[in-house]
Design an enzyme around this catalytic site. Structure first.
Site, PDB file in Angstrom:
ATOM      1  N   ARG A 285       0.711  -0.840   0.672  1.00 26.57           N
ATOM      2  CA  ARG A 285       0.018  -0.409  -0.100  1.00 26.57           C
ATOM      3  C   ARG A 285       0.911   1.353  -0.043  1.00 26.57           C
ATOM      4  NH1 ARG A 285      -4.787  -2.786   3.152  1.00 26.57           N
ATOM      5  NH2 ARG A 285      -6.196  -2.911   1.509  1.00 26.57           N
TER       6      ARG A 285
ATOM      7  N   GLY B 249     -13.734  -3.575  -1.795  1.00 30.74           N
ATOM      8  CA  GLY B 249     -15.419  -3.187  -1.910  1.00 30.74           C
ATOM      9  C   GLY B 249     -15.571  -1.624  -2.578  1.00 30.74           C
TER      10      GLY B 249
END
Ligand code: ADP
Ligand code: MG
Length: 394
Positions: free
Chosen positions: A37, A375
């Site tokens: 990340r 999501g």
């Protein structure tokens, strides 16, 4: 609708830029164990530093209680790792919008980075509290959002802060939105969507939206059993959602009406237990024993799916074809991953577990686009607007 400004249009020499990133990295014993990340945010971070920004970074990590500092969820390990991968001084604030953060933001020089503490130490972050957002905005002159993974959440740092500052989309965020929004809305045909994973109920909106767009829909993984049951097939002890059988039927009817070809498993690897070392064998889909559960699709199914995948110009894949966490039941998922990797068409992979699977098989480099958001990517595929993106349209 107004356009979103991209970070490459930014002029920020000597200015304070506050940038929302997703540094929700896994950590153990005070160290980041996977810095993916951080790496993904570097193009935006480096651009801002090159253009002379006094850079303030903010992120959440884990699920703290929201009542103040908790060592376990501190961004300390992230600050340490960030120092190793950027060519800049990195300072960690002791708080988010408190005296320490304010003083350090004031003292910041161009080319330096101030990392605020975990945004979720303050419960106002998740509530998109306007006062909290205003205080965050008060630390800087310009806002950048590069946290695609949280763009589907209307939190203070994603949806609130850009109300007070000029806002830009970072490279990671804009790539995701352009690819998932763009490629899927205007696909080269034939367009094949592969949907797997555990439950129909989790994915019904994605299925519904993809039937409107694709030419072939491959349904595999746990969710296939509800579709099979809707066709009167006995699914034994396989994961099956009885409440969703009618919906599955409706989806199949909709696909037929639209001329979308649906492919379901034709053979199944059944097991006597949900376990890595369960006894297992392959059966025809019409012969699933009452006391066994399907944990993977069989070889005939993989070959059938691979044929369609090979002849596709666009492929979207979300959801493993079996319980790939157990090696014995990872065969179908691996076969699909390889077929997608070998296909000449453009391939887009979305979803936490699907991405984990292709990483495990070392195939990520062979895909056209691997989405970083779970999501958030599914909401884009469903055609939903993301609060973190919409807030940049001002
Ligand atoms: P993604 O994260 O890619 O969106 P999901 O979270 O929807 O995917 O689904 C992944 C999970 O589905 C995995 O944990 C996998 O074990 C499970 N799964 C796949 N096939 C089956 C099956 N036949 N029975 C039970 N679980 C399954
Ligand atoms: Mg998942």
């Amino acid at each position: 609708m107004s356009e979103i400004k991209k970070v490459d249009q930014i002029e920020c020499n000597g200015k304070r830029v506050i940038c929302r990133v997703d540094f929700n990295c896994p950590c153990e014993n005070g160290q980041v164990t996977d810095d993916t990340r951080i790496q993904r945010a570097l193009p935006t971070i480096n651009l801002l530093l090159e253009r002379g920004a006094k850079l303030i970074l903010m992120s959440h990590r884990g699920r703290p209680s929201g009542t103040g500092f908790e060592e376990e969820f501190s961004l300390k390990p992230v600050a340490a790792r960030l120092t190793e991968v950027v060519n800049a001084d990195v300072v960690l604030a002791k708080d988010i919008i408190g005296d320490d953060a304010k003083a350090k933001a004031q003292a910041l020089q161009p080319g330096q980075i101030l990392l605020l503490e975990n945004l979720r130490f303050d419960k106002r972050e998740k509530k998109n509290d306007p006062e909290f957002a205003r205080e965050l905005a008060g630390l800087a002159d310009i806002y950048v959002n590069d946290a695609f993974g949280t763009a589907h959440r209307a939190h203070a740092s994603t949806a609130g802060v850009p109300a007070y500052l000029p806002g830009y989309a970072g490279f990671l965020l804009s790539n995701e939105v352009e690819t998932l929004g763009g490629m899927l809305n205007n696909p080269k045909r034939p367009f094949t969507a592969i949907l797997g994973g555990s439950k129909v109920s989790d994915k019904i909106k994605v299925i519904n939206s993809l039937i409107d767009k694709c030419d072939n829909l491959i349904i595999c993984g746990g969710m296939a059993y509800t579709f099979l049951a809707s066709q009167g097939i006995e699914t034994g002890k396989s994961i099956m959602e009885a409440d969703w059988i009618d919906k599955a039927k409706e989806m199949l009817a909709k696909a037929e009406a639209k001329g979308v070809k649906i492919l379901l498993p034709v053979d199944i690897v059944v097991a006597d237990d949900f376990a890595a070392d369960a006894n297992h064998y392959t059966v025809d889909v019409h012969e699933i024993p009452a006391d066994m559960e399907g944990l993977d699709c069989g070889e005939k199914t993989s070959a059938l799916f691979a044929e369609t995948i090979k002849n596709s110009k666009t492929i979207f894949w979300n959801g493993p074809a079996g319980v790939f966490e157990f090696d014995a039941f990872a065969v179908g998922t691996r076969a699909i991953a390889e077929a997608v990797a070998d296909a000449e068409g453009e391939s887009i992979i979305g979803g936490g577990d699907s991405v984990a699977a292709i990483n495990k098989y070392g195939l990520a480099d062979k895909m056209t686009f691997v989405s970083t958001g779970g999501g958030a990517s599914m909401e884009l595929v469903q055609g939903e607007a993301l609060p973190g993106v919409e807030a940049l349209r001002q």
